[in-house]
Design an enzyme around this catalytic site. Sequence first.
Site, PDB file in Angstrom:
ATOM      1  CB  CYS A  77      -0.855   0.088   1.138  1.00  0.00           C
ATOM      2  SG  CYS A  77      -0.148   0.282   2.780  1.00  0.00           S
ATOM      3  CG  LEU A 274       6.013  12.105  -0.723  1.00  0.00           C
ATOM      4  CD1 LEU A 274       6.080  13.640  -0.041  1.00  0.00           C
ATOM      5  CD2 LEU A 274       6.850  11.989  -2.000  1.00  0.00           C
ATOM      6  N   GLY A1095     -23.490 -19.156  17.870  1.00  0.00           N
ATOM      7  CA  GLY A1095     -23.361 -19.502  16.484  1.00  0.00           C
ATOM      8  C   GLY A1095     -23.405 -21.065  16.184  1.00  0.00           C
ATOM      9  CD  GLU A1274     -19.988 -12.716  23.125  1.00  0.00           C
ATOM     10  OE1 GLU A1274     -20.276 -11.357  22.940  1.00  0.00           O
ATOM     11  OE2 GLU A1274     -20.871 -13.344  23.200  1.00  0.00           O
TER      12      GLU A1274
END
Length: 1343
Positions: A77, A274, A1095, A1274
């Site tokens: 990137c 930069l 789930g 969790e």
Amino acid sequence: MPCPSRPSDLVFFVNGRKVIERNADPEVTLLTFLRKNLRLTGTKYACGTGGCGACTVMVSEHDPISKKIRHVSVTACLVPICSLYGAAVTTVEGVGSIKTRLHPVQERIAKSHGTQCGFCTPGMVMSMYTLLRNHPQPSEEQLMEALGGNLCRCTGYRPILESGKTFCAESNGCQQNRTGKCCLDQGENGSSSPGRKNVLCTELFSKEEFQPLDPTQDLIFPPELLRMAENPEKPTLTFYGERVTWISPGTLKELLELKVRHPEAPVVLGSTSLGPAMKSQGHFYPILLSAARISELRMVTKTSDGLTIGAGCSLAQVKDILVERISELPEEKTQTYRALVRHLQSLAGQQIRNLASLGGHVISRHCYSDLNPILAVGNVTLNLISEDGARRTPLDEHFLAGLASADPKPQEILESVYIPHSQKWEFVSAFRQAQCQQNALPDVTASMRVLFREGTDTVEDLSIAYGGVGAAPIIARKSCQQLLGRRWNELMLDEACRLLLEEVRLMGSAPGGRVEFKRTLVVSFFFKFYLEVLQELKKLAKLCSDSRHHPEIADRFLSALQDFPVTVPQGVQMYQSVDSQQPLQDPVGRPIMHLSGLKHATGEAEFCDDIPMVDKELFMALVTSTRAHAKIISIDLSEALELPEVVDVITADDIPGTNGAEDDKLLAVDKVLCVGQIICAVVAETDVQATRAAGKIKITYEDLEPMVFTIEDAIKHNSFLCPEKKLEQGNVEKAFEKVDQIVEGEVHVGGQEHFYMETQRVLVIPKAEDKELDIHVSTQDPAHVQKTVSSTLNIPLNRITCHVKRVGGGFGGKVVRPAAFGAIAAVGAVKTGRPVRLVLDREDDMLITGGRHPLFGKYKVGFMNNGRIKALDVECYVNGGCTLDDSELVTEFLILKLENAYKIRNLRFRGRACMTNLPSNTAFRGFGFPQGTLVTEACITAVAAKCGLLPEQIREKNMYKTVDKTIYKQAFSPEALIRCWAECLDKSCFHSRRIQVDEFNKQNYWRKKGLAVIPMKFSVGFAATTFHQAAALVHVYTDGSVLVTHGGNELGQGIHTKMLQVASRELKIPMSYMHLCETNTATVPNTIATAASIGADVNGRAVQNACQVLLKRLEPIIKKNPDGSWKDWIGAAFEKRISLSATGYFRGYKAFMDWDKGEGDPFPYYVYGASCSEVEIDCLTGAHRKIRTDIVMDACCSLNPAIDIGQIEGSFIQGMGLYTTEELHYSPEGILLSRSPNEYKIPTVTDVPEVFNVSLLPSSQTPLTIYSSKGLGESGMFLGSSVFFAIADAVAAARRERDMAEDFTVTSPATPERVRMACADRFTEMIPRDDPKTFKPWSIPVA
């Protein structure tokens, strides 16, 4: 702009294939080019600033100096494609593929269970692959260094490191026990626990299965590039973009000529400074001059008095050069070099060090620079060059301040840096303190050099420089001048501290905040230097037989001199083996690899934004509010619509149906309630044009009052989102009258950013007929997206299909939020009649989406002198932000869970959700429990301090002991809780280590250790039966293959893997027969969010039901042919016209809560656990190291111990981040300031405890759930607080020694700033303090 001539051809290789780009745009990064031009989507976009490592690739180049091929890992990137001329790029696709051949790195990270969501995995693979290209058998230290720039939010890093360690030379085993035996083989009494080895297993994968590393199979460096590199002709290359021209000269002479023609054009090397400035700060340069091909700028010259390093050398090369020089020279000559290496080990991540150049670092003169202070005190000279000739200038305070007299002239460039040797009787040290140990910008850096008159301790020369305490690095010249001629003793130390605080002044409103902390570090660092030099003087005195007396340093002060080590974590993962009678093909209970693990590792796992571009697709960019509470006066779209390729701007007027809720609009109407609220959205042909157009929209505001940001403000203005939630039992007031002591206290818990690696993204594709829409979205709740789009567009649900293949991390942040993005994109798609793709960049995602609720808690606790708590009154306020979202539910859950593991007869819990002008906070893993229960545990710690007892004694005394009822009257048995607590104490050797910690603290003044053990009773589920239902659909095809679909979403938690394990057991066929494609609303309708840890529970029951229906139908066939194969039975069933498709359904666990009565059975079951952590803190800087963590968790019968242990470890590390490093900063105007991995620090690979042990409690059963398993997604989050309380324990030890009160306001996270300032001492007392009324702070605490 130069006259356009014919652009040069950009020639480079990607994965062994030649790329010729004839219209290379300097503003296009390698990441964009790989993903959009070459469709190599394994390289992921996650932050765009080089801070997370998800886009790591390997770049190979011919080094003109060494004549060797150099392989480096870089973040794609940050790399402009124009810089790649003559380079070979290797992406994860070029390393290996499931279609052809896997590379051992890919195989091992998958089979070691080092992938969960898999979004970070390609970057991890590329960092390790590059390491192995350079070092086929690396050391563990090299492995840690290689992965230091890669972030992972799911795994907790341990399994990733385990996979990497399989390539390393053999390690010494457990760090706690150098005998080669693991400490876990011993209990508290030093003997093995009898009988355990028969049933417990510690192997999650088998190394024997791994293919060996064969370097001969790697891609070679393309011979064509070698010929290009060796060609003596180096023509200047010019690339013209739409706005920017990139000129890359081949020689230094040409570069200097270009600098005369374009004096304002910056010289680019690594683009690490930069690039982000142009992306995020709006800096723009029409011409860029690249020095990448100029070998003269990479020259290194060694002389008898110093070292000259070319400005073009990368920081990684500089480190290697210095390490080599240190090995060649006597120690006295390498003081400056050693100081530089010390900082180069922790400066940024490996990828940034590979890109960033020495010259760029020096010339950028960042205020927080790590190296410039060292170079400044080291009397470094900068060699500048221009067409007019060369000149030398010192790197001094004038240069650092950017004074015109010392600044390089516009036509000059930095050619090299000369670093002189140090000399005898000269000492140089460097110090830095950051939010975490690695890959973090420093709060303060310092470098100090002293030269003594030979044979004395009299200061002849002194130089001190600081970074992070001003707009540029500061040299304390006046202080140093006044200390010349002084002897190196306590009097000099006191005078130096006074002078430094006078000279190095920091305004109360200074950018970056932490002002008092930074002032303290100014003198704390000097004290460390004082001690270091004193030690060295003593050594020299002994060598010289000097009789001169130097001040004595007590042994207990010496630990202040040591740096915390960076070590590869060791540990054991223990779980119960499956029954020996269980069939081998039955996968339940076995550590099965994640279904997508290998695809994660090869980059072939497709995420939402990896879907190929659709015909006529448009890109969307959002326009958000810049004001916190204001009336919208006008919106001017004209300038945006005039830009080329801009198709339309979507506003609230374009919504055909409902614009969200009355108090929670999708697109703002008339007023805005927070900075970051979405006002409108631009759709354009490219993402670049959409973003540019968004910046051109002009919105006029009129500020409204009040502006409420903090919980304190909300209470004052009576600003709340919902009624108070309250639970009470016993008679609290009466109980307070009968206790021995009462303590009152406050707890502040900061918020937390989800920082899922995959930002929010959605692709909406309108169909040609019947208003149908296909929506590909990264969400935990596709049905909610479907419903929101339906109401927004005013079309029925049956026309909208939401697809979720996999999600790159969610943690609660993709339950509610994706619906709004899906709906806005859908409006754009319907209005334009074209597909619309919306991908949030990291800054916008963090700004818009909210996170965990900050909390302010007040407690009043009454107790007896023996530690028995008789009454507890807790009042909690959470900062909900500007709309309701999930704040009412979070408040309810917080109150329901506040009691944690403790039976207290008289309780009163109250909670309010505050409405503030911040982005709405939302669901986050743990859902209120990690914040609220910290209040309870802080209360326990306060009681212990008042009783003169240890916190663990108070915890044990007040824990549930027998079958009982909670505050909301739900009955439960604490047997598993008690077992977890006892096992954790035993496995961690807690009591013997408590003695060792106390002994260490007696012997060390500036370092303190802390130890804490925390129990946990975590309730699982939604507290409502409706939300526990689930459905599944199972098809069996005539070839015997099985397709399983269910209502759960794959977030990295391995739900799809577990579902196939369930189906495999039920159908009694191997998992290899099965496939699971995706979750979509057309296949399984009306699904519930994949959240609340259930789930796998509920969807597993639905899959089980469908499989049992199918087997029931097949019973007559099987009875008739019992020896037949599965395929035979399916063929016969088809012939008999038996349906081979079945829906499965689970009606859900019964759960309810009556808030009027304050009672109910809101949760199906509890998960119990305990965690013990040991830390060591540096009282002078606030830094800490995590020595060891032991976790015992009640998983009952794990469906997949590898996945479950991964969930525990990942949530623990995420929780540890919440409580130690993750700090959100808001400006006084309500703007989120921490919006990237540079400012917001999630744990890195170096934050994992040095010893990290996880055990699943054996022989535990629950009849309620599928196969007696439990949801563990969790619960581990709160166990991270054991690190927080261990830090608090260490701080308390320091405060006791300094005769200070042990009880102080508990504030999370326990950042270095808070730890340092809590360890008050002579240095914290001497700093100047500002009256808060006299300045405007950089940030405000919203909790």
